[in-house]
Design a protein around this motif. Structure first.
Motif, PDB file in Angstrom:
ATOM      1  N   THR A  34      20.649  15.902   4.167  1.00  0.00           N
ATOM      2  CA  THR A  34      19.704  16.113   5.266  1.00  0.00           C
ATOM      3  C   THR A  34      19.749  14.982   6.292  1.00  0.00           C
ATOM      4  OG1 THR A  34      17.924  15.090   3.959  1.00  0.00           O
ATOM      5  CG2 THR A  34      18.155  17.491   3.845  1.00  0.00           C
ATOM      6  N   ALA A  35      20.675  14.045   6.123  1.00  0.00           N
ATOM      7  CA  ALA A  35      20.809  12.920   7.056  1.00  0.00           C
ATOM      8  C   ALA A  35      22.027  13.130   7.943  1.00  0.00           C
ATOM      9  CB  ALA A  35      20.937  11.607   6.290  1.00  0.00           C
ATOM     10  N   GLU A  95      23.068   2.641  13.746  1.00  0.00           N
ATOM     11  CA  GLU A  95      24.030   3.744  13.764  1.00  0.00           C
ATOM     12  C   GLU A  95      23.790   4.792  12.671  1.00  0.00           C
ATOM     13  OE1 GLU A  95      28.165   2.653  14.265  1.00  0.00           O
ATOM     14  OE2 GLU A  95      27.589   0.682  15.032  1.00  0.00           O
ATOM     15  N   PHE A  96      22.872   4.524  11.723  1.00  0.00           N
ATOM     16  CA  PHE A  96      22.736   5.418  10.574  1.00  0.00           C
ATOM     17  C   PHE A  96      21.294   5.866  10.352  1.00  0.00           C
ATOM     18  CE2 PHE A  96      26.429   2.729   9.824  1.00  0.00           C
ATOM     19  CZ  PHE A  96      27.404   3.683   9.571  1.00  0.00           C
ATOM     20  N   ASP A  97      21.171   7.121   9.942  1.00  0.00           N
ATOM     21  CA  ASP A  97      19.863   7.664   9.569  1.00  0.00           C
ATOM     22  C   ASP A  97      19.511   7.294   8.133  1.00  0.00           C
ATOM     23  OD1 ASP A  97      19.527   9.413  12.018  1.00  0.00           O
ATOM     24  OD2 ASP A  97      21.390  10.245  11.194  1.00  0.00           O
ATOM     25  N   LEU A  98      20.539   7.075   7.314  1.00  0.00           N
ATOM     26  CA  LEU A  98      20.334   6.784   5.902  1.00  0.00           C
ATOM     27  C   LEU A  98      21.355   5.755   5.436  1.00  0.00           C
ATOM     28  CD1 LEU A  98      19.107   7.540   3.037  1.00  0.00           C
ATOM     29  CD2 LEU A  98      20.928   9.266   2.897  1.00  0.00           C
ATOM     30  N   GLY A 129      13.263   4.076  12.239  1.00  0.00           N
ATOM     31  CA  GLY A 129      12.748   5.072  11.315  1.00  0.00           C
ATOM     32  C   GLY A 129      13.740   5.492  10.258  1.00  0.00           C
ATOM     33  N   GLY A 130      14.942   4.906  10.263  1.00  0.00           N
ATOM     34  CA  GLY A 130      15.955   5.251   9.270  1.00  0.00           C
ATOM     35  C   GLY A 130      15.548   4.816   7.873  1.00  0.00           C
ATOM     36  N   LEU A 131      16.158   5.456   6.877  1.00  0.00           N
ATOM     37  CA  LEU A 131      15.753   5.285   5.483  1.00  0.00           C
ATOM     38  C   LEU A 131      16.802   4.527   4.679  1.00  0.00           C
ATOM     39  CD1 LEU A 131      13.529   6.226   3.409  1.00  0.00           C
ATOM     40  CD2 LEU A 131      15.069   8.136   2.870  1.00  0.00           C
ATOM     41  N   PHE A 132      16.336   3.576   3.867  1.00  0.00           N
ATOM     42  CA  PHE A 132      17.176   2.861   2.907  1.00  0.00           C
ATOM     43  C   PHE A 132      16.747   3.317   1.515  1.00  0.00           C
ATOM     44  CE2 PHE A 132      17.846  -1.455   0.649  1.00  0.00           C
ATOM     45  CZ  PHE A 132      19.112  -1.074   0.205  1.00  0.00           C
ATOM     46  N   ALA A 133      17.691   3.860   0.747  1.00  0.00           N
ATOM     47  CA  ALA A 133      17.402   4.397  -0.583  1.00  0.00           C
ATOM     48  C   ALA A 133      18.279   3.700  -1.620  1.00  0.00           C
ATOM     49  CB  ALA A 133      17.644   5.906  -0.611  1.00  0.00           C
ATOM     50  N   LEU A 239      12.440   3.939  -1.718  1.00  0.00           N
ATOM     51  CA  LEU A 239      12.718   4.452  -0.376  1.00  0.00           C
ATOM     52  C   LEU A 239      11.983   3.552   0.608  1.00  0.00           C
ATOM     53  CD1 LEU A 239      12.199   8.308  -0.894  1.00  0.00           C
ATOM     54  CD2 LEU A 239      14.309   6.990  -1.121  1.00  0.00           C
ATOM     55  N   ALA A 240      12.719   2.953   1.528  1.00  0.00           N
ATOM     56  CA  ALA A 240      12.114   2.048   2.512  1.00  0.00           C
ATOM     57  C   ALA A 240      12.650   2.381   3.894  1.00  0.00           C
ATOM     58  CB  ALA A 240      12.433   0.595   2.163  1.00  0.00           C
ATOM     59  N   ARG A 241      11.771   2.319   4.888  1.00  0.00           N
ATOM     60  CA  ARG A 241      12.163   2.654   6.258  1.00  0.00           C
ATOM     61  C   ARG A 241      12.229   1.423   7.140  1.00  0.00           C
ATOM     62  NH1 ARG A 241      12.957   7.843   7.195  1.00  0.00           N
ATOM     63  NH2 ARG A 241      11.924   9.352   5.810  1.00  0.00           N
ATOM     64  N   ARG A 242      13.122   1.522   8.129  1.00  0.00           N
ATOM     65  CA  ARG A 242      13.185   0.460   9.142  1.00  0.00           C
ATOM     66  C   ARG A 242      11.863   0.446   9.903  1.00  0.00           C
ATOM     67  NH1 ARG A 242      17.653  -1.641  13.413  1.00  0.00           N
ATOM     68  NH2 ARG A 242      16.190  -2.478  14.929  1.00  0.00           N
ATOM     69  N   ALA A 243      11.161  -0.656   9.835  1.00  0.00           N
ATOM     70  CA  ALA A 243       9.852  -0.764  10.478  1.00  0.00           C
ATOM     71  C   ALA A 243      10.010  -1.021  11.974  1.00  0.00           C
ATOM     72  CB  ALA A 243       9.067  -1.881   9.829  1.00  0.00           C
TER      73      ALA A 243
END
Length: 243
Positions: A34-35, A95-98, A129-133, A239-243
């Motif tokens: 979904t990314a 450059e990345f959503d995930l 708003g991108g996600l780090f998992a 799961l952490a998002r870019r603040a």
């Protein structure tokens, strides 16, 4: 002896990417598919990204790893970008959503400086708003206590040999565990010994490092079905998002 290329091939035999069998793989597959653009740090032989492309992921997929032999296997697919290096060397800008670190790769970030530099680079690579998992083994589960020759595993390699893989812990110092992995042939002859060091951070420490890097924890789970982190959890899935 077992070459680096042979070790990479063996890794794929021991750790096939299969969302139908492994809940962890299914968890990450759901995020990746979904990314739009995905960076997998510590991609190893590229199993997750290979699977995503095979399932029809249409966007940008990038794998990064310092292990040349693993990347050589990953590069069997040329429709994915492969980059040699470690997390702290990543130089992408929004450059990345995930961004993912799967298969406990996050635990290879041992020193505080290395960890901070890696998280800073990962945040920079994420879009707003991108996600780090990623996941780490919960230190309370003391997974390393099972890493001993009595729990050795066996696998048949491409040539038909039955190889034995055994772990042995060398040291436990605070939250850092060093251990060896010995691969032996059918006759018991040692083919290869690899040494690894992993860090076992607890929930408060993880949150502190992430916050310092500008990554806001969105959720933390104690299992792959998104259950809460408890004293009995074996994993800390973050799961952490870019603040």
């Amino acid at each position: 002896m077992l070459s680096d290329a042979g070790a990479a091939e063996l890794y794929d035999l021991l750790n096939p990417w299969d969302a139908g069998l492994y809940p962890a793989d299914a968890f990450y597959d759901g995020l990746v598919m979904t990314a739009g653009a995905v960076l997998d740090v510590g991609c190893g032989t590229g199993g997750m990204l290979h699977h995503a492309r095979e399932r029809g992921h249409p966007g940008r997929l990038v794998g990064m790893d310092p292990d040349r032999a693993a990347l050589a296997r990953a590069r069997r697919r040329t429709d994915i970008e492969w980059v040699e290096g470690v997390a702290a060397e990543a130089a992408w800008d929004r450059e990345f959503d995930l961004v993912t670190m799967v298969s406990h790769a996050f635990q290879c970030l041992v020193g505080d400086d290395e960890l901070r530099a890696s998280l800073t680079a990962i945040r920079a690579a994420l879009r707003d708003g991108g996600l780090f998992a990623f996941e780490t083994r919960h230190p309370r589960a003391r997974a390393w206590e099972d890493w001993n020759p009595a729990n050795a595993s066996e696998v048949v390699d491409a040539s038909g040999r039955t190889l034995r893989i055994a772990h042995r812990v060398e040291s436990v110092r605070g939250d850092v565990v060093t251990f060896t992995t010995t691969t032996s042939g059918p006759d018991g002859a040692v083919l290869r010994v690899d040494r690894s060091t992993l860090r076992f951070l607890d929930v408060p420490a993880l949150r502190t490092f992430l916050a310092e890097a500008g990554l806001a924890v969105e959720a933390q789970y104690g299992d792959w079905r998104r259950g809460p982190v408890t004293g009995d959890s074996r994993e800390i899935v973050t799961l952490a998002r870019r603040a």
